[in-house]
Design a protein around this motif. Sequence first.
Motif, PDB file in Angstrom:
ATOM      1  N   PHE A 299     -81.195   3.288  63.271  1.00  0.00           N
ATOM      2  CA  PHE A 299     -80.761   3.884  64.270  1.00  0.00           C
ATOM      3  C   PHE A 299     -81.757   4.091  65.281  1.00  0.00           C
ATOM      4  CE2 PHE A 299     -78.606   5.834  60.580  1.00  0.00           C
ATOM      5  CZ  PHE A 299     -77.268   5.573  60.816  1.00  0.00           C
ATOM      6  N   SER A 300     -81.509   4.376  66.672  1.00  0.00           N
ATOM      7  CA  SER A 300     -82.499   4.555  67.846  1.00  0.00           C
ATOM      8  C   SER A 300     -82.818   6.153  67.813  1.00  0.00           C
ATOM      9  CB  SER A 300     -81.722   3.880  69.166  1.00  0.00           C
ATOM     10  OG  SER A 300     -82.616   4.324  70.166  1.00  0.00           O
ATOM     11  N   TRP A 301     -84.078   6.206  68.183  1.00  0.00           N
ATOM     12  CA  TRP A 301     -84.534   7.779  68.206  1.00  0.00           C
ATOM     13  C   TRP A 301     -83.524   8.488  69.233  1.00  0.00           C
ATOM     14  CZ3 TRP A 301     -87.758  10.362  65.719  1.00  0.00           C
ATOM     15  CH2 TRP A 301     -88.510  11.323  66.284  1.00  0.00           C
ATOM     16  N   ARG A 302     -83.134   9.516  68.747  1.00  0.00           N
ATOM     17  CA  ARG A 302     -82.429  10.670  69.403  1.00  0.00           C
ATOM     18  C   ARG A 302     -80.997   9.967  69.842  1.00  0.00           C
ATOM     19  NH1 ARG A 302     -87.334  13.776  72.725  1.00  0.00           N
ATOM     20  NH2 ARG A 302     -88.073  14.729  70.737  1.00  0.00           N
ATOM     21  N   SER A 303     -80.345   9.299  68.950  1.00  0.00           N
ATOM     22  CA  SER A 303     -79.144   8.430  69.440  1.00  0.00           C
ATOM     23  C   SER A 303     -77.973   9.351  68.680  1.00  0.00           C
ATOM     24  CB  SER A 303     -79.174   7.150  69.102  1.00  0.00           C
ATOM     25  OG  SER A 303     -79.307   7.012  67.801  1.00  0.00           O
ATOM     26  N   LYS A 304     -78.304  10.286  67.798  1.00  0.00           N
ATOM     27  CA  LYS A 304     -77.119  10.882  67.245  1.00  0.00           C
ATOM     28  C   LYS A 304     -77.645  12.458  67.169  1.00  0.00           C
ATOM     29  CE  LYS A 304     -75.349   7.418  65.241  1.00  0.00           C
ATOM     30  NZ  LYS A 304     -73.851   7.043  65.558  1.00  0.00           N
ATOM     31  N   PHE A 305     -76.783  13.460  66.934  1.00  0.00           N
ATOM     32  CA  PHE A 305     -77.160  14.714  66.722  1.00  0.00           C
ATOM     33  C   PHE A 305     -78.004  15.034  65.705  1.00  0.00           C
ATOM     34  CE2 PHE A 305     -73.049  15.511  69.296  1.00  0.00           C
ATOM     35  CZ  PHE A 305     -73.931  16.149  70.175  1.00  0.00           C
ATOM     36  N   SER A 306     -78.785  16.209  65.710  1.00  0.00           N
ATOM     37  CA  SER A 306     -79.917  16.459  64.694  1.00  0.00           C
ATOM     38  C   SER A 306     -79.382  16.539  63.277  1.00  0.00           C
ATOM     39  CB  SER A 306     -80.756  17.442  65.014  1.00  0.00           C
ATOM     40  OG  SER A 306     -79.947  18.726  64.988  1.00  0.00           O
ATOM     41  N   ASP A 307     -77.896  16.773  63.205  1.00  0.00           N
ATOM     42  CA  ASP A 307     -77.511  17.004  61.952  1.00  0.00           C
ATOM     43  C   ASP A 307     -76.671  15.803  61.121  1.00  0.00           C
ATOM     44  OD1 ASP A 307     -75.230  17.021  63.614  1.00  0.00           O
ATOM     45  OD2 ASP A 307     -74.708  19.016  63.303  1.00  0.00           O
ATOM     46  N   PHE A 308     -76.870  14.739  61.925  1.00  0.00           N
ATOM     47  CA  PHE A 308     -76.283  13.503  61.468  1.00  0.00           C
ATOM     48  C   PHE A 308     -77.073  13.092  60.063  1.00  0.00           C
ATOM     49  CE2 PHE A 308     -75.576   8.991  61.420  1.00  0.00           C
ATOM     50  CZ  PHE A 308     -74.234   8.710  61.711  1.00  0.00           C
ATOM     51  N   LEU A 309     -76.605  13.024  59.159  1.00  0.00           N
ATOM     52  CA  LEU A 309     -77.295  12.396  57.924  1.00  0.00           C
ATOM     53  C   LEU A 309     -78.469  13.498  57.431  1.00  0.00           C
ATOM     54  CD1 LEU A 309     -77.263   8.554  57.798  1.00  0.00           C
ATOM     55  CD2 LEU A 309     -75.993  10.122  56.377  1.00  0.00           C
ATOM     56  N   TYR A 310     -78.399  14.640  57.981  1.00  0.00           N
ATOM     57  CA  TYR A 310     -79.213  15.674  57.694  1.00  0.00           C
ATOM     58  C   TYR A 310     -79.317  16.242  56.127  1.00  0.00           C
ATOM     59  CZ  TYR A 310     -81.406  20.529  57.221  1.00  0.00           C
ATOM     60  OH  TYR A 310     -81.759  21.444  56.868  1.00  0.00           O
ATOM     61  N   LYS A 311     -80.255  16.101  55.568  1.00  0.00           N
ATOM     62  CA  LYS A 311     -80.490  16.491  54.138  1.00  0.00           C
ATOM     63  C   LYS A 311     -81.338  17.594  54.067  1.00  0.00           C
ATOM     64  CE  LYS A 311     -81.466  13.335  50.874  1.00  0.00           C
ATOM     65  NZ  LYS A 311     -82.179  12.513  49.880  1.00  0.00           N
ATOM     66  N   GLN A 547     -77.766   1.872  69.050  1.00  0.00           N
ATOM     67  CA  GLN A 547     -79.072   2.130  68.275  1.00  0.00           C
ATOM     68  C   GLN A 547     -80.097   1.034  68.741  1.00  0.00           C
ATOM     69  OE1 GLN A 547     -78.802   4.913  66.591  1.00  0.00           O
ATOM     70  NE2 GLN A 547     -76.672   4.715  67.103  1.00  0.00           N
ATOM     71  N   LEU A 548     -79.835  -0.248  68.932  1.00  0.00           N
ATOM     72  CA  LEU A 548     -80.653  -1.219  69.533  1.00  0.00           C
ATOM     73  C   LEU A 548     -81.218  -0.671  70.924  1.00  0.00           C
ATOM     74  CD1 LEU A 548     -82.110  -3.982  68.845  1.00  0.00           C
ATOM     75  CD2 LEU A 548     -79.934  -4.926  69.988  1.00  0.00           C
ATOM     76  N   SER A 549     -80.247  -0.316  71.845  1.00  0.00           N
ATOM     77  CA  SER A 549     -80.851   0.084  72.843  1.00  0.00           C
ATOM     78  C   SER A 549     -81.611   1.257  73.091  1.00  0.00           C
ATOM     79  CB  SER A 549     -79.531  -0.139  73.887  1.00  0.00           C
ATOM     80  OG  SER A 549     -79.636   0.110  75.433  1.00  0.00           O
ATOM     81  N   GLY A 550     -80.941   2.271  72.195  1.00  0.00           N
ATOM     82  CA  GLY A 550     -81.443   3.636  72.495  1.00  0.00           C
ATOM     83  C   GLY A 550     -80.404   4.545  73.235  1.00  0.00           C
ATOM     84  N   TYR A 551     -80.403   5.830  72.992  1.00  0.00           N
ATOM     85  CA  TYR A 551     -79.538   6.709  73.588  1.00  0.00           C
ATOM     86  C   TYR A 551     -79.509   6.470  75.277  1.00  0.00           C
ATOM     87  CZ  TYR A 551     -77.202  10.987  74.716  1.00  0.00           C
ATOM     88  OH  TYR A 551     -76.209  12.122  75.215  1.00  0.00           O
ATOM     89  N   TYR A 552     -78.508   6.689  75.914  1.00  0.00           N
ATOM     90  CA  TYR A 552     -78.925   6.300  77.418  1.00  0.00           C
ATOM     91  C   TYR A 552     -79.597   6.851  78.228  1.00  0.00           C
ATOM     92  CZ  TYR A 552     -75.644   9.989  78.972  1.00  0.00           C
ATOM     93  OH  TYR A 552     -75.091  11.229  79.129  1.00  0.00           O
ATOM     94  N   GLN A 553     -79.948   8.258  77.667  1.00  0.00           N
ATOM     95  CA  GLN A 553     -80.909   9.145  78.592  1.00  0.00           C
ATOM     96  C   GLN A 553     -82.435   8.848  78.654  1.00  0.00           C
ATOM     97  OE1 GLN A 553     -79.945  13.265  77.743  1.00  0.00           O
ATOM     98  NE2 GLN A 553     -77.919  13.243  78.955  1.00  0.00           N
ATOM     99  N   TYR A 554     -82.427   7.621  77.652  1.00  0.00           N
ATOM    100  CA  TYR A 554     -83.957   7.147  77.845  1.00  0.00           C
ATOM    101  C   TYR A 554     -83.873   5.755  78.351  1.00  0.00           C
ATOM    102  CZ  TYR A 554     -84.412  11.034  74.461  1.00  0.00           C
ATOM    103  OH  TYR A 554     -84.345  12.300  73.820  1.00  0.00           O
ATOM    104  N   ASN A 555     -85.364   5.175  78.404  1.00  0.00           N
ATOM    105  CA  ASN A 555     -85.262   3.933  78.961  1.00  0.00           C
ATOM    106  C   ASN A 555     -84.628   2.819  77.913  1.00  0.00           C
ATOM    107  OD1 ASN A 555     -86.454   4.639  81.222  1.00  0.00           O
ATOM    108  ND2 ASN A 555     -88.631   4.639  80.336  1.00  0.00           N
ATOM    109  N   PRO A 556     -83.809   1.878  78.453  1.00  0.00           N
ATOM    110  CA  PRO A 556     -83.237   1.062  77.341  1.00  0.00           C
ATOM    111  C   PRO A 556     -84.165  -0.051  76.979  1.00  0.00           C
ATOM    112  CG  PRO A 556     -82.581   0.442  79.539  1.00  0.00           C
ATOM    113  CD  PRO A 556     -83.082   1.756  79.857  1.00  0.00           C
ATOM    114  N   ARG A 557     -84.105  -0.280  75.691  1.00  0.00           N
ATOM    115  CA  ARG A 557     -84.723  -1.366  75.060  1.00  0.00           C
ATOM    116  C   ARG A 557     -84.567  -2.729  75.199  1.00  0.00           C
ATOM    117  NH1 ARG A 557     -84.724   1.925  69.022  1.00  0.00           N
ATOM    118  NH2 ARG A 557     -86.383   3.782  69.781  1.00  0.00           N
TER     119      ARG A 557
END
Length: 655
Positions: A299-311, A547-557
């Motif tokens: 996954f890309s950093w901050r690309s999902k909500f914080s509860d995604f796969l939260y253990k 995930q490869l590019s990163g969440y759109y509110q950040y600079n694309p990879r």
Amino acid sequence: MQQLSLPLNLPNADIDQITWFQKILTFLGINRGAAWCDQFGLSLRYRLNQQSHSPIKTLSLFSGGGGLDIAFHDAGFDIVQMVELEPKYIQTLEKNSQTGQWLENSQPICIDIRKFFPSPDLKVDFIIGGPPCQSFSAAGRRAAGVAGTKDTRGTLFQEYVRLLKTLQPKGFLFENVYGITGAQKGEDWQEIQNAFKQAGYTIHFRLLDAADYGVPQHRERLFIVGVKTGNYLFPYPTHGPDSPGKEPFYTAKEAVTGVDKSHTEPGLTGRYGHLLTDIPPGLNYSFYTTEMGHPHPVFSWRSKFSDFLYKADPHSPVRTIKAQGGQYTGPFSWENRRFTIAELKRLQTIPDAYEIVGNDQACIQQIGNSVPPQLGRILALSILDQIMGVALPFPMQYMSPNKQLGFRQRKRQLTKIYAQKSSEAIALLYIKNKSSNIQIITGKEVRFLSSDFGWSKNKSDHSIKINLTYELNTSCWMITAQTSDILTEENKFVLDVFPTLGNENWVIETDKVKLCANELNPHLFTALWKAFEEKILDITGMADLVQLSGYYQYNPRFHGVMTFSPGLQINLFWLVVQCVVRGIGVANQLSAQNLSLLWGVKTENIFSYLQSLRSMGYEVRNHHTNPQIPQGEYLIPYIFPTLTPRTVQLRKNLG
């Protein structure tokens, strides 16, 4: 209703050496342990019933599954009516209002609050409840702002105010998400404050974390207490570093101890279910990111909500339990499974004996929407003491209005703790040499692209056959697509994909990617991105292009360049596509006029071009798809198509 036979005298104890909350526990005969909150509520109700004060008639609005009602009922308030719109929630309230049940003698009413006009005979001393919070929630902010009172759900507080004006109680308690204070740049919050003031109330408000009040869950919510006369102060935390006695938090493991787990199902299913096992307790999907040091990021950093796969971490309170979520919405147990309904009730401090009616989804909604009763009990006691003038048989300790609580600061400090946990967990994993993942891969494959942007090896109705040729090596990945079964050498267009300059998170072991097609065909354009995404998953484990590019509110990879065969006749729409691939007009909310200037086309054609982009699988948002976006503005989040059969945006239209 279960009754407790408790002595009325205080047990012998040196109460001068203990904190105010410990004095309450001593008075109630309660010791910390699993389900101690249930006994707290039962004992509190028994003790307060021994006092001869007038009944405090209370009206509950937006009652949901009854979290606040449990709390105030336990604190000696007489819940005369509970107003709730959802029939499935009403079933829970009715079940628990029967004789011998937790909310006995309360009256649930299934009605839209906008149609609720109380009888002239109804006299109430207090009103409790908080309207639906989705329009002020984190999800709203993530979708491009917060709708706030512009959403019909956000105006329900006006009905709350109407009933305050009609019934004129001594006070009220109003609960909502903290996003309410920032909606519409603070304008809505000012409107809400003014409305309560015009109804004749002075309001006192604070952002509180439920874990600070004995709930095994970090849950930040705004509480507003309004009073006709007098003053009000919020009670000190009973647990955590801000509590006077530094009482340790009630942990998740303590809370669920003793719950029957005989019917639990191990593991998670689905595409990402297997990933849960290696995630350290307390972390989420971000464990599988480059930023956390994972050698094979998914996954890309901050690309999902914080509860995604939260253990959940067994030695801490869990993060907020959500009322709604997807297949991978946590918290999940540290035993690598879903929590049971009984465990979720414990984590929300809903009594074991309180029956929640409905299937698992309906139960989770009611639990996640509830105010945790243990937090509610402490607030109810403070209201009993300060607003209702009831002499409590134990002390309460209150905070000054300018007292700063530290839960936000502690939350920020968790990042370092999680990074250390991640590092330790990764060190224990068997890590493959990334360079061995790919040397040279060549071959031909057939895929089918469906009208809803599904990508499959199997043919389906209305799907298009795509012939693919791969040549992947460490210098270039070349993927060629065509609809014809006869191989054609000439490419009509090429998509060159490169890592952004200075990007260290390009996880593909190649210098660049070339996506080629032998005809200028929208289906082939979409298919090439799908084929690229599939190979990313197969070879690197990275979940998708986002995930490869990163969440759109950040600079694309990575960035793209689209070129056409010399001499090829192309229309203006393909020039628009060429701009989008280069990132022009992407990842920003822009008006049609701005897009026309950026793309070099007429403003009156912009809507048609955006519709065509959606037909190629691009996600395009506007006010109709996301009400938080202002009228007349559009958002294309990514340079590549992202729609799939599972995408929520696929079922929306631009109007």
